[in-house]
Scaffold this motif. Structure first.
Motif, PDB file in Angstrom:
ATOM      1  N   GLY A 243      32.021  37.501  36.218  1.00 35.19           N
ATOM      2  CA  GLY A 243      32.420  36.156  35.800  1.00 35.19           C
ATOM      3  C   GLY A 243      32.631  35.995  34.307  1.00 35.19           C
TER       4      GLY A 243
ATOM      5  N   THR B 276      38.980  39.872  35.045  1.00 34.44           N
ATOM      6  CA  THR B 276      40.168  39.619  35.851  1.00 34.44           C
ATOM      7  C   THR B 276      41.043  38.550  35.198  1.00 34.44           C
ATOM      8  OG1 THR B 276      38.868  40.148  37.805  1.00 34.44           O
ATOM      9  CG2 THR B 276      40.940  39.022  38.172  1.00 34.44           C
ATOM     10  N   PHE B 277      40.388  37.549  34.645  1.00 27.08           N
ATOM     11  CA  PHE B 277      41.101  36.456  33.972  1.00 27.08           C
ATOM     12  C   PHE B 277      41.942  37.013  32.811  1.00 27.08           C
ATOM     13  CE2 PHE B 277      41.039  32.463  31.349  1.00 27.08           C
ATOM     14  CZ  PHE B 277      41.585  31.623  32.300  1.00 27.08           C
TER      15      PHE B 277
HETATM   16  N1  LIG Z   1      37.210  33.801  28.206  1.00 25.50           N
HETATM   17  C1  LIG Z   1      37.437  32.923  29.184  1.00 25.50           C
HETATM   18  N2  LIG Z   1      38.242  31.853  28.947  1.00 25.50           N
HETATM   19  C2  LIG Z   1      38.487  30.952  29.923  1.00 25.50           C
HETATM   20  N3  LIG Z   1      37.974  31.019  31.174  1.00 25.50           N
HETATM   21  C3  LIG Z   1      37.174  32.047  31.467  1.00 25.50           C
HETATM   22  C4  LIG Z   1      36.877  33.058  30.500  1.00 25.50           C
HETATM   23  N4  LIG Z   1      36.042  33.946  31.050  1.00 25.50           N
HETATM   24  C5  LIG Z   1      35.870  33.549  32.325  1.00 25.50           C
HETATM   25  N5  LIG Z   1      36.538  32.401  32.572  1.00 25.50           N
HETATM   26  C6  LIG Z   1      36.531  31.658  33.843  1.00 25.50           C
HETATM   27  O1  LIG Z   1      35.661  32.334  34.727  1.00 25.50           O
HETATM   28  C7  LIG Z   1      36.347  32.685  35.921  1.00 25.50           C
HETATM   29  C8  LIG Z   1      35.837  34.011  36.408  1.00 25.50           C
HETATM   30  O2  LIG Z   1      36.241  35.037  35.537  1.00 25.50           O
HETATM   31  P1  LIG Z   1      36.754  36.435  36.096  1.00 25.50           P
HETATM   32  O3  LIG Z   1      37.061  36.353  37.551  1.00 25.50           O
HETATM   33  O4  LIG Z   1      37.821  36.930  35.204  1.00 25.50           O
HETATM   34  O5  LIG Z   1      35.451  37.298  35.891  1.00 25.50           O
HETATM   35  P2  LIG Z   1      35.284  38.854  36.095  1.00 25.50           P
HETATM   36  O6  LIG Z   1      34.738  39.377  34.826  1.00 25.50           O
HETATM   37  O7  LIG Z   1      36.537  39.449  36.631  1.00 25.50           O
HETATM   38  O8  LIG Z   1      34.139  38.856  37.172  1.00 25.50           O
HETATM   39  P3  LIG Z   1      33.861  39.960  38.319  1.00 25.50           P
HETATM   40  O9  LIG Z   1      33.234  41.111  37.621  1.00 25.50           O
HETATM   41  O10 LIG Z   1      32.892  39.251  39.211  1.00 25.50           O
HETATM   42  O11 LIG Z   1      35.154  40.277  38.964  1.00 25.50           O
HETATM   43  C9  LIG Z   1      37.820  32.685  35.556  1.00 25.50           C
HETATM   44  O12 LIG Z   1      38.628  32.383  36.645  1.00 25.50           O
HETATM   45  C10 LIG Z   1      37.889  31.607  34.505  1.00 25.50           C
HETATM   46  O13 LIG Z   1      38.014  30.361  35.114  1.00 25.50           O
END
Ligand SMILES: Nc1ncnc2c1ncn2[C@@H]1O[C@H](COP(=O)(O)OP(=O)(O)OP(=O)(O)O)[C@@H](O)[C@H]1O
Ligand SMILES: [Mg+2]
Length: 433
Positions: free
Chosen positions: A197, A201-202
């Motif tokens: 989170g 992925t974002f």
């Molecule tokens: N730097 C950021 N700026 C804006 N929104 C963010 C940011 N980081 C996370 N988010 C929000 O948190 C959500 C989850 O992030 P994301 O799915 O990219 O996490 P992840 O690191 O891929 O997690 P996982 O390891 O569980 O796949 C995003 O959809 C977004 O809404």
């Protein structure tokens, strides 16, 4: 029809905040429950016009038209409402139970008021067709081709990570002349890792938004197939497509699932996939020039070590929970399209140390829900205020605790060759070690 006061006040709230997608979808859901399908469809249509890929809106639309969900989730699709039989069908069908016929007919009579074909025509652009005529394209591409609307500017904070990504491939991609000058080809790979989170992925979606057609996103579901050998073929096809479209970035999300340590694997089938991935990354049989592989995982210690050798995913970047400035940017991003008033973002950022990006998104969601429920209860629409954000911060608990626990063990006992030095530094800074 006599509408509930809740629906009425939600209508007003949507009028006051036409950009608030979750609010509009919430109203549409209630309208569907209340049987006001036409009005619900118009709201869902408004959302889909702005966000054609919104999963929540598509689900509601499918509910509204009674179509099955997309092919991947067809097993979990809600049951379809009965479709009236075509004329002549009933009399041809053999019927064991003589009473069933009359019962069917009265049901069909009730439904015959609804013009299914007209509805299908109206919604043709918005929902997938229920049946195919035979001329439609059935083969789907093996990778995600949906254009991403997120840009790097939408990613809050992460200055360091953005800088590294820029140096690794954004700048070389933009400057073919420079690449020629230094005789450097665009290839190799980079692994993003960090707690769940926190935006891996974002970030990849944002890069997709920047690069447009030269970004391919691949998930486990695109690759895995139940037939022996087919997963390997899918991977080969994905890499071949990437090579044809070079220069490009190929994004492999959740790489720990696709490239799991072979010593941990009990089945031979997945082993073949890992081997194929290694072969493709080496570009055996074809050159990987111009194909940059970006991968993400929150468990790099579960990724096969061979995948991290030089020339493959050789660089790693730790994506950490956001610092105060980044938290402020993330909160701003998630509140900017909602009806807010007098929110002290800096104060909220100070109070959310240790929250991941996803936790912060959840805080904004919870604050909006509070204001919405309050508006619905009192009948007077009000903005999202600081008290909602404060209450939401109290309610939402940071979710990265368990990850920090396993990261701690790895940094302490499995930091071979200093692979996790930056993780170690972070844990020390946070006094977790
Ligand atoms: N730097 C950021 N700026 C804006 N929104 C963010 C940011 N980081 C996370 N988010 C929000 O948190 C959500 C989850 O992030 P994301 O799915 O990219 O996490 P992840 O690191 O891929 O997690 P996982 O390891 O569980 O796949 C995003 O959809 C977004 O809404
Ligand atoms: Mg992710």
């Amino acid at each position: 029809m006599g509408d509930s006061p809740l629906i009425d006040s939600l209508r007003k709230a949507v009028e006051a905040a036409p950009q608030d997608v979750p609010l509009r979808l919430h109203l549409a859901g209630l309208l569907l429950d209340a049987g006001s399908v036409a009005e619900a469809v118009s709201h869902i249509g408004t959302v889909l016009a702005a966000e054609p890929t919104s999963a929540a809106a598509l689900d509601l639309m499918q509910r509204a038209v009674g179509a099955p969900a997309s092919s991947q989730s067809s097993t979990t699709a809600p049951p379809m409402p009965p479709r009236p039989a075509a004329p002549g069908w009933e009399s041809d069908a053999p019927s064991d139970d003589p009473t069933a016929d009359s019962a069917n007919r009265s049901e069909a009579d009730l439904e015959s008021e609804f013009d299914w074909d007209a509805a299908a025509r109206d919604l043709g652009d918005l929902a997938a067709p229920m049946f195919l005529d035979g001329d439609e394209e059935l083969t789907e591409p093996a990778y995600d081709l949906e254009p991403s609307t997120i840009r790097l500017a939408d990613v809050g904070g992460m200055t360091e990570v953005k800088k590294r990504l820029d140096a690794a491939f954004l700048a070389p991609m933009r400057n073919p002349e420079l690449r020629k000058l230094y005789g450097k080809s665009l290839k190799g790979g980079l692994l993003l890792y960090g707690p769940p989170g926190c935006g891996k992925t974002f970030l990849a979606k944002a890069i997709a938004g920047e690069l447009g057609a030269s970004f391919f996103s691949v998930t486990l579901a695109d690759v895995l197939d139940m037939y022996i050998g087919q997963s390997e073929r899918n991977l080969g096809e994905i890499f071949a497509t990437a090579r044809r479209n070079a220069p490009c970035v190929l994004f492999l999300d959740e790489i720990d699932a696709l490239g799991q340590r072979r010593s941990q694997l009990r089945s031979n089938t997945m082993r073949g996939t890992v081997n194929q991935l290694l072969t493709e990354l080496d570009g055996v049989g074809a050159s990987n020039d111009g194909v940059f592989v970006l991968a993400a995982t929150n468990a790099p210690w579960d990724v096969d070590v061979a995948l991290r050798r030089p020339g493959r995913l050789d660089r790693t970047v730790l994506v950490l929970p956001p610092d105060a400035a980044a938290r402020e940017a993330i909160l701003r991003h998630h509140l900017k399209d909602r009806p807010v008033s007098k929110i002290d973002l800096a104060a909220a950022a100070r109070r959310t140390d240790g929250f991941s990006g996803a936790d912060l998104a959840h805080v904004c969601e919870t604050a909006a829900e509070r204001a919405l429920l309050d508006s619905a209860a009192t009948g007077a629409v009000r903005m999202i205020e600081m008290r909602d954000v404060d209450a939401a911060i109290g309610e939402v608990k940071p979710s990265i605790g368990p990850w920090l626990e396993s990261a701690r063990n790895v940094a302490l006992f499995a930091n071979e060759g200093g692979a996790y030095d930056d993780l170690l530094a972070y844990l020390k800074k946070r006094k977790i070690l």
